[in-house]
Design a protein around this motif. Sequence first.
Motif, PDB file in Angstrom:
ATOM      1  N   ASP A   1      41.719  32.882 -81.157  1.00 16.68           N
ATOM      2  CA  ASP A   1      40.528  33.282 -81.909  1.00 16.68           C
ATOM      3  C   ASP A   1      39.599  32.091 -82.079  1.00 16.68           C
ATOM      4  OD1 ASP A   1      41.335  36.032 -82.528  1.00 16.68           O
ATOM      5  OD2 ASP A   1      42.891  35.072 -83.754  1.00 16.68           O
ATOM      6  N   LEU A   2      40.197  30.907 -82.200  1.00 16.67           N
ATOM      7  CA  LEU A   2      39.470  29.667 -82.435  1.00 16.67           C
ATOM      8  C   LEU A   2      40.143  28.561 -81.637  1.00 16.67           C
ATOM      9  CD1 LEU A   2      37.366  28.003 -84.105  1.00 16.67           C
ATOM     10  CD2 LEU A   2      39.100  27.857 -85.914  1.00 16.67           C
ATOM     11  N   VAL A   3      39.336  27.750 -80.954  1.00 15.54           N
ATOM     12  CA  VAL A   3      39.864  26.609 -80.200  1.00 15.54           C
ATOM     13  C   VAL A   3      39.278  25.351 -80.818  1.00 15.54           C
ATOM     14  CG1 VAL A   3      40.058  25.485 -77.953  1.00 15.54           C
ATOM     15  CG2 VAL A   3      39.980  27.989 -78.084  1.00 15.54           C
TER      16      VAL A   3
ATOM     17  N   ALA B   1      34.409  31.505 -74.064  1.00 12.57           N
ATOM     18  CA  ALA B   1      35.157  30.443 -74.733  1.00 12.57           C
ATOM     19  C   ALA B   1      34.251  29.504 -75.521  1.00 12.57           C
ATOM     20  CB  ALA B   1      35.979  29.647 -73.732  1.00 12.57           C
ATOM     21  N   ALA B   2      33.033  29.288 -75.057  1.00 16.04           N
ATOM     22  CA  ALA B   2      32.139  28.331 -75.728  1.00 16.04           C
ATOM     23  C   ALA B   2      31.863  28.735 -77.166  1.00 16.04           C
ATOM     24  CB  ALA B   2      30.831  28.198 -74.953  1.00 16.04           C
ATOM     25  N   ALA B   3      31.743  30.019 -77.442  1.00 14.89           N
ATOM     26  CA  ALA B   3      31.417  30.491 -78.791  1.00 14.89           C
ATOM     27  C   ALA B   3      32.540  30.271 -79.797  1.00 14.89           C
ATOM     28  CB  ALA B   3      31.051  31.974 -78.752  1.00 14.89           C
ATOM     29  N   LYS B   4      33.745  30.045 -79.317  1.00 15.13           N
ATOM     30  CA  LYS B   4      34.877  29.845 -80.228  1.00 15.13           C
ATOM     31  C   LYS B   4      35.512  28.475 -80.085  1.00 15.13           C
ATOM     32  CE  LYS B   4      38.211  32.242 -77.213  1.00 15.13           C
ATOM     33  NZ  LYS B   4      39.154  33.369 -77.165  1.00 15.13           N
ATOM     34  N   SER B   5      34.860  27.582 -79.341  1.00 17.98           N
ATOM     35  CA  SER B   5      35.398  26.240 -79.095  1.00 17.98           C
ATOM     36  C   SER B   5      34.567  25.188 -79.814  1.00 17.98           C
ATOM     37  CB  SER B   5      35.419  25.939 -77.595  1.00 17.98           C
ATOM     38  OG  SER B   5      36.247  26.851 -76.915  1.00 17.98           O
ATOM     39  N   PHE B   6      35.242  24.366 -80.616  1.00 19.92           N
ATOM     40  CA  PHE B   6      34.605  23.322 -81.407  1.00 19.92           C
ATOM     41  C   PHE B   6      35.508  22.104 -81.405  1.00 19.92           C
ATOM     42  CE2 PHE B   6      33.632  27.441 -83.139  1.00 19.92           C
ATOM     43  CZ  PHE B   6      32.283  27.393 -83.449  1.00 19.92           C
TER      44      PHE B   6
END
Length: 181
Positions: free
Chosen positions: A80-82, A100-105
């Motif tokens: 859900d979150l990376v 993936a970009a929208a959930k990767s920080f």
Amino acid sequence: MHILFVCSGNVCRSVIAERLTRAYACESGWADLTAESAGTRALVGYPVEPRAAAVIAGLGADASDFRARRVTATMVEGADLVLTMSEEQRDRVAGLTAGAAAKSFTLTEAHRIATVTGAETIARLDACRDPSGAARTPNIPDPIGLSEQAFVETGDLIAAALFPLLDVLAAAAVAAGQRQA
């Protein structure tokens, strides 16, 4: 919520974050919070680096039964979150699969967004992201090859960014009825 933590070798930073998250889930009673970790250049099959294991134990979590893994698109899709330890790792993971970009920080980026803006969901974290990159946050330094003190400092940096972020996400999950208070 399932969180994937990513660093380079998956024997230090990402496993510290994974194991602290698992301990947080147990202590807070957030049964739906799960975590795993992987590395972009993982030392596949290796256990936790001994000084990282000592940091994990010192922060109240369990470092046992761990083997390093290389990050895959399937892992990213299932999260859900990376949360990564560096911008380079974030960008690499974001390119593994569509969406993936929208959930990767980076961990510090997600922490900053949540604490400064009050963003309490992954969608809000993404919406509040600084697209210009001007609000750069520091990477979590890799202590491999450094002193025991460097490992302790890295663990402290991870905990200082991780726990407030988890608190914000947990409060939102309670408010949304996704978990018991």
